[in-house]
Enzyme design. Sequence first.
Site, PDB file in Angstrom:
ATOM      1  N   CYS A 546     -59.122  95.046 -41.651  1.00 49.55           N
ATOM      2  CA  CYS A 546     -60.189  94.097 -41.460  1.00 49.55           C
ATOM      3  C   CYS A 546     -59.730  93.456 -40.089  1.00 49.55           C
ATOM      4  O   CYS A 546     -61.146  92.686 -40.311  1.00 49.55           O
ATOM      5  CB  CYS A 546     -58.649  92.747 -42.096  1.00 49.55           C
ATOM      6  SG  CYS A 546     -57.466  92.413 -41.029  1.00 49.55           S
ATOM      7  N   CYS A 547     -59.959  93.789 -39.527  1.00 47.05           N
ATOM      8  CA  CYS A 547     -60.374  93.504 -37.556  1.00 47.05           C
ATOM      9  C   CYS A 547     -61.090  95.562 -37.447  1.00 47.05           C
ATOM     10  O   CYS A 547     -61.012  95.198 -36.253  1.00 47.05           O
ATOM     11  CB  CYS A 547     -59.758  92.795 -37.160  1.00 47.05           C
ATOM     12  SG  CYS A 547     -58.050  93.920 -36.396  1.00 47.05           S
TER      13      CYS A 547
END
Length: 579
Positions: A546-547
Amino acid sequence: MKKGTIIKSLALIVSLADDNYLPENIIVVAGEADDVKALSNITINWSTQPPTEIKLLENLTEHYSVVTIRIKSCKSHGIDTRIRGIQLSCLEERSLGFDQDFFSGNRLIRYPLLQSHSPSAIYRRSTVLQRFMWLLDSVIYYLIPSWQSSIEGCNYAEGLSFTNLESIRQLLPLLKKRMGLIDTLLKGSASDPSDRKVVYINRHTALAHRANPSASADFSNTVFVQLFEGLKPRDRSSQHLTYRWSTQNDQWWECKFISEGIIDQGGGFRDSLSDIAEELCPSDPEAPMPLPFFVRTPNQSNEDGNVNRDCYIPNPACMDFGKYEWIGQLMGACFRGKELLIISLAPYSWKRLVGESYSWSLDFATVDAAEVRIIDSLANMDRDTFLAAGRSWSMVLSDGTHVSIKVDDDGNPKPLDYDDKDEYAARVKEIRMAECDKQLKAIRTGLLKVIPEAVLGLLTWQELETRICGEPEITVEALMKNTYYNHIDEDDLRVKYFWSAVKNFSNEDRSRLLRFITGRRRLPVSIFISSGKNSPVDPLPESSTCCNTLHLPVYSDEKIAEERLRYAVYNCVSIDTDE
C-alpha cells in the site's frame, strides 16, 4: 555416471578358473551417502551351468549419478573376490534435456508448489509429461477443426473455443510444433493493403485533453478517436482495413502531426500506438482517465496488500462496442506483428479474451481481491459477526455503480438476513463476473477478426498478453531511478547487498520483486526502501504494497541476501506488513 546417461545394461565379467574368488551374492544400489535405492539383488548358483557374464542391470528408465556394486559374499564362503571386467552400455537423455539432479538445490525457488516433492518424483513426472507432450505434438495438426483455422469461420463463443485442449492449456507452451502451426495459421490469413493510409493527428489538443478530460465530452481530441476516425474508409469505393498485416509490414499507417515538423518513417506511427495505450490505460495511477473504455480495478484503490494494483478492466458502463471491437483489432494486429499496445488488463480479462477457463476465487481476485475475500468469508461466518456487519441486498461494480439486488417498496435495498447469505454470495459472484461481459465480447470479436480462433485456442493467457503488450522490461538503472530511502542510508550495507542481488536477478526476477514491493508489474512506480523491523539476522524481507515499501533486514553476506530476496519474491507474495 556421466550426467544425463541412462544404463541400458551393466554386467560383470568373471572367469570360472577363479573358483572360490567368484562372487555369489551381488547387490546394486544407486544414490549417495544415506540416500540410496536398491536396484537389483542377485544370487548365483555356481552348481548349475555357470555364467561368465553376470547381468546386473538392464533397460533402466532414469538417470542415477552414482551406481554402486556391492559383492556381499563369494563362492564357498571365500573372503576375497576377483572380477575380470565390467561391461556398461548407456543411453544419453537427449530427448529430455535434464536429469534428476536438475530438480534439486535452488532450481525450485521459482516454483514453490514443487518444493514439497522429492527430485525423483518430479523427475519421473517430468518424463511422463514429456512423453505425453511428444504424443500430443504428433497429432496437434489433426486436433484443429477446419472452421477454427480461418478468420471467416470464427464466431464468438467464449469458453467453447478449442475445448478439447482446455484441460491442458497451460502445458501447451511445451509443444515443439505449436509455434510453427501458429505461424502457418497467421501467414495463411495475412493480408497487406496496396497502399498506406495517411492520418492527420493533433497531439497538442490530445495532450490538453489528457490533462483535463472533462473539457471534451466526446473525446474527439484524443489520439485514439482521431486515429479511429482517420482510418475509416473515406468513400464507398474504399475498403475497411483488415488489420491482418504480415510481419513484413512494419508501418501500418503514416501519421501527419499537425504543427509538428516530423516526417513519419515509422517513429510517428509507433508513437501513435504508445499514445493510444497511455490514453486507454494510463501508467500513472494518479492520472485522470482520458477515455471511458477502461476503469481502474478496485485493487488499484484498495490498500489491502494485493499484488494486482496496476490493472484495468473494461468499463461496465461504456456501451461503445464499435470502439471496443477496434481495440480488439489493434490487439490482434500487434499480436501478428512486432508492435506493442501496452494495456495493463487484469489476468481475469486476459483469460476471458483467450477463452481460458476462469474462477471467482482465483481469477476475479485479480480485479477485486477485497470483495472476493468478503464474499468467500460469508460461507463460514457466524451469526453474531454477520449481524454486526449489517449488510444489505446491494453491491458495487468495478466502475463504482451501486446495484440493488432486492429492493423494498420504496426502492431501497432490503436488509440481508443471515439465512440468505449464501444466496446473496451466489448473486454477487454472478453479477460481478458478468459486469463487463458485453465489453469483453466486443474486444474478443475484434480480436477474432484478425487472429484465427484456432490460434487463440493454442495460447495461454500469459502468452496472449506478452505478444500484445511485451515483456515488462525492468532494468537495474530504472529501478534505482525510482527508488527512495526511508530511515536507512543509501550507502548502508543492507542497501548495497540489495542492489548486488538485484543486479544478479533476471528480468523476471526483477518484475517479481517490483510486484512484491508495489503490487505492480511495470514501471514507473516509486519504491521506498526502509530498515527492517526488530528481527533476527537473515530473515525473509517484508513489504507494504500500500505504501510501496520494502523493509530490509540485516543479512550476513551478499549471497544470503540474494537467496532470501529471490525466495521471497517467488514464494511470499502474501508476506505483507499490512496483513
